[in-house]
Design a protein around this motif. Structure first.
Motif, mmCIF file in Angstrom:
data_model
loop_
_atom_site.group_PDB
_atom_site.id
_atom_site.type_symbol
_atom_site.label_atom_id
_atom_site.label_comp_id
_atom_site.label_asym_id
_atom_site.label_seq_id
_atom_site.Cartn_x
_atom_site.Cartn_y
_atom_site.Cartn_z
ATOM 1 N N TYR A 1 -0.459 7.702 10.473
ATOM 2 C CA TYR A 1 0.862 7.089 10.303
ATOM 3 C C TYR A 1 0.881 5.683 10.920
ATOM 4 O O TYR A 1 1.345 4.725 10.304
ATOM 5 C CB TYR A 1 1.953 7.952 10.939
ATOM 6 C CG TYR A 1 3.225 7.191 11.196
ATOM 7 C CD1 TYR A 1 4.063 6.814 10.159
ATOM 8 C CD2 TYR A 1 3.572 6.806 12.492
ATOM 9 C CE1 TYR A 1 5.221 6.081 10.394
ATOM 10 C CE2 TYR A 1 4.724 6.078 12.735
ATOM 11 C CZ TYR A 1 5.538 5.718 11.687
ATOM 12 O OH TYR A 1 6.675 4.986 11.927
ATOM 13 N N SER A 2 0.370 5.551 12.138
ATOM 14 C CA SER A 2 0.431 4.254 12.820
ATOM 15 C C SER A 2 -0.477 3.220 12.156
ATOM 16 O O SER A 2 -0.139 2.030 12.126
ATOM 17 C CB SER A 2 0.123 4.404 14.311
ATOM 18 O OG SER A 2 -1.140 4.991 14.523
ATOM 19 N N GLU B 1 7.517 12.412 9.165
ATOM 20 C CA GLU B 1 6.468 13.267 9.725
ATOM 21 C C GLU B 1 5.595 12.462 10.695
ATOM 22 O O GLU B 1 5.213 12.947 11.762
ATOM 23 C CB GLU B 1 5.622 13.843 8.593
ATOM 24 C CG GLU B 1 4.534 14.792 9.050
ATOM 25 C CD GLU B 1 3.681 15.299 7.889
ATOM 26 O OE1 GLU B 1 2.568 15.776 8.184
ATOM 27 O OE2 GLU B 1 4.108 15.220 6.727
ATOM 28 N N GLY B 2 5.291 11.231 10.321
ATOM 29 C CA GLY B 2 4.479 10.372 11.178
ATOM 30 C C GLY B 2 5.179 10.028 12.482
ATOM 31 O O GLY B 2 4.576 10.092 13.554
ATOM 32 N N ARG B 3 6.453 9.671 12.382
ATOM 33 C CA ARG B 3 7.219 9.369 13.606
ATOM 34 C C ARG B 3 7.309 10.590 14.510
ATOM 35 O O ARG B 3 7.192 10.482 15.727
ATOM 36 C CB ARG B 3 8.612 8.876 13.247
ATOM 37 C CG ARG B 3 8.625 7.477 12.697
ATOM 38 C CD ARG B 3 10.025 7.025 12.360
ATOM 39 N NE ARG B 3 10.004 5.675 11.807
ATOM 40 C CZ ARG B 3 10.951 5.176 11.056
ATOM 41 N NH1 ARG B 3 12.021 5.897 10.760
ATOM 42 N NH2 ARG B 3 10.854 3.952 10.590
ATOM 43 N N ALA B 4 7.523 11.756 13.904
ATOM 44 C CA ALA B 4 7.608 12.996 14.683
ATOM 45 C C ALA B 4 6.277 13.286 15.372
ATOM 46 O O ALA B 4 6.256 13.708 16.540
ATOM 47 C CB ALA B 4 8.012 14.162 13.782
ATOM 48 N N ALA B 5 5.168 13.045 14.687
ATOM 49 C CA ALA B 5 3.850 13.272 15.289
ATOM 50 C C ALA B 5 3.615 12.316 16.453
ATOM 51 O O ALA B 5 3.094 12.712 17.496
ATOM 52 C CB ALA B 5 2.755 13.102 14.231
ATOM 53 N N ALA C 1 0.838 -1.196 0.000
ATOM 54 C CA ALA C 1 0.000 0.000 0.000
ATOM 55 C C ALA C 1 0.876 1.250 0.000
ATOM 56 O O ALA C 1 1.905 1.296 0.658
ATOM 57 C CB ALA C 1 -0.916 -0.003 1.221
ATOM 58 N N ARG C 2 0.442 2.242 -0.760
ATOM 59 C CA ARG C 2 1.160 3.500 -0.833
ATOM 60 C C ARG C 2 0.882 4.303 0.436
ATOM 61 O O ARG C 2 -0.251 4.401 0.888
ATOM 62 C CB ARG C 2 0.680 4.273 -2.058
ATOM 63 C CG ARG C 2 1.426 5.544 -2.330
ATOM 64 C CD ARG C 2 0.962 6.144 -3.640
ATOM 65 N NE ARG C 2 -0.456 6.419 -3.653
ATOM 66 C CZ ARG C 2 -0.982 7.606 -3.368
ATOM 67 N NH1 ARG C 2 -0.207 8.619 -3.067
ATOM 68 N NH2 ARG C 2 -2.277 7.779 -3.412
ATOM 69 N N ARG C 3 1.922 4.854 1.005
ATOM 70 C CA ARG C 3 1.765 5.664 2.216
ATOM 71 C C ARG C 3 1.305 7.066 1.857
ATOM 72 O O ARG C 3 1.771 7.645 0.898
ATOM 73 C CB ARG C 3 3.078 5.736 2.990
ATOM 74 C CG ARG C 3 3.430 4.442 3.693
ATOM 75 C CD ARG C 3 4.661 4.662 4.561
ATOM 76 N NE ARG C 3 5.028 3.470 5.254
ATOM 77 C CZ ARG C 3 4.737 3.248 6.542
ATOM 78 N NH1 ARG C 3 4.090 4.137 7.237
ATOM 79 N NH2 ARG C 3 5.118 2.141 7.129
ATOM 80 N N ARG C 4 0.422 7.603 2.683
ATOM 81 C CA ARG C 4 -0.031 8.972 2.515
ATOM 82 C C ARG C 4 0.662 9.908 3.489
ATOM 83 O O ARG C 4 0.760 11.092 3.251
ATOM 84 C CB ARG C 4 -1.538 9.050 2.708
ATOM 85 C CG ARG C 4 -2.289 8.309 1.629
ATOM 86 C CD ARG C 4 -3.761 8.416 1.816
ATOM 87 N NE ARG C 4 -4.426 7.753 0.697
ATOM 88 C CZ ARG C 4 -5.714 7.693 0.556
ATOM 89 N NH1 ARG C 4 -6.507 8.234 1.452
ATOM 90 N NH2 ARG C 4 -6.243 7.097 -0.476
ATOM 91 N N VAL C 5 1.116 9.361 4.607
ATOM 92 C CA VAL C 5 1.819 10.154 5.615
ATOM 93 C C VAL C 5 3.310 9.863 5.481
ATOM 94 O O VAL C 5 3.724 8.697 5.516
ATOM 95 C CB VAL C 5 1.333 9.804 7.042
ATOM 96 C CG1 VAL C 5 2.119 10.578 8.087
ATOM 97 C CG2 VAL C 5 -0.156 10.065 7.188
ATOM 98 N N ASP C 6 4.098 10.910 5.331
ATOM 99 C CA ASP C 6 5.540 10.757 5.279
ATOM 100 C C ASP C 6 6.011 10.072 6.565
ATOM 101 O O ASP C 6 5.566 10.422 7.665
ATOM 102 C CB ASP C 6 6.187 12.137 5.136
ATOM 103 C CG ASP C 6 7.692 12.068 5.176
ATOM 104 O OD1 ASP C 6 8.288 11.666 4.169
ATOM 105 O OD2 ASP C 6 8.257 12.410 6.249
#
Length: 131
Positions: free
Chosen positions: A49-50, A12-16, A4-9
């Motif tokens: 992200y998760s 950026e997701g880890r930082a959030a 699946a293609r990710r929509r959240v970088d």
């Protein structure tokens, strides 16, 4: 199986996710819940992200994970669901989802406390959480 293609970088997701943990404080200490409440935008990014990370680690279409209003994903290898209500559904709120993702609460404890609705034989993410 296609990835699946990710929509959240990813960064950026880890930082959030890290920012959410900082905002809610550390469990079992006086900083627990003492931080500034996380913004809706921060929660949304961390949840999305998760959810993408769970799907990346357990690709498939046999379990639908719903975290309204932030996101939904299908994951875990098995029979594919195509119409109507999926046979394996997990639903929870954003805060509980992030607590399970970060290990603040176990899957079993969240289910026992009624904070997670899980139906179906495959509706168990205990082997995937925390991330």
């Amino acid at each position: 199986m296609a990835v699946a293609r990710r929509r959240v970088d990813i960064q950026e997701g880890r930082a959030a996710l890290e920012a959410w943990q900082t905002a809610v404080g550390h469990p079992g200490t006086e900083t627990a819940g003492a931080g500034t409440p996380p913004s809706r935008s921060l929660i949304a990014t961390a949840v999305r992200y998760s959810l993408e990370e769970v799907t990346a680690r357990a690709p498939g279409n046999s379990v639908e994970v719903r975290v309204p209003p932030f996101g939904v994903t299908q994951c875990v290898e098995g029979p594919r669901h195509t119409r109507g209500t999926p046979p394996n559904v997990i639903e929870t709120d954003g805060g509980t989802w992030l607590e399970m993702v970060t290990g603040r609460i176990s899957w079993a404890d969240a289910v026992a406390a009624g904070r997670v609705a899980a139906s179906g034989l495959r509706a168990d993410l205990s082997h995937l959480l925390p991330l």
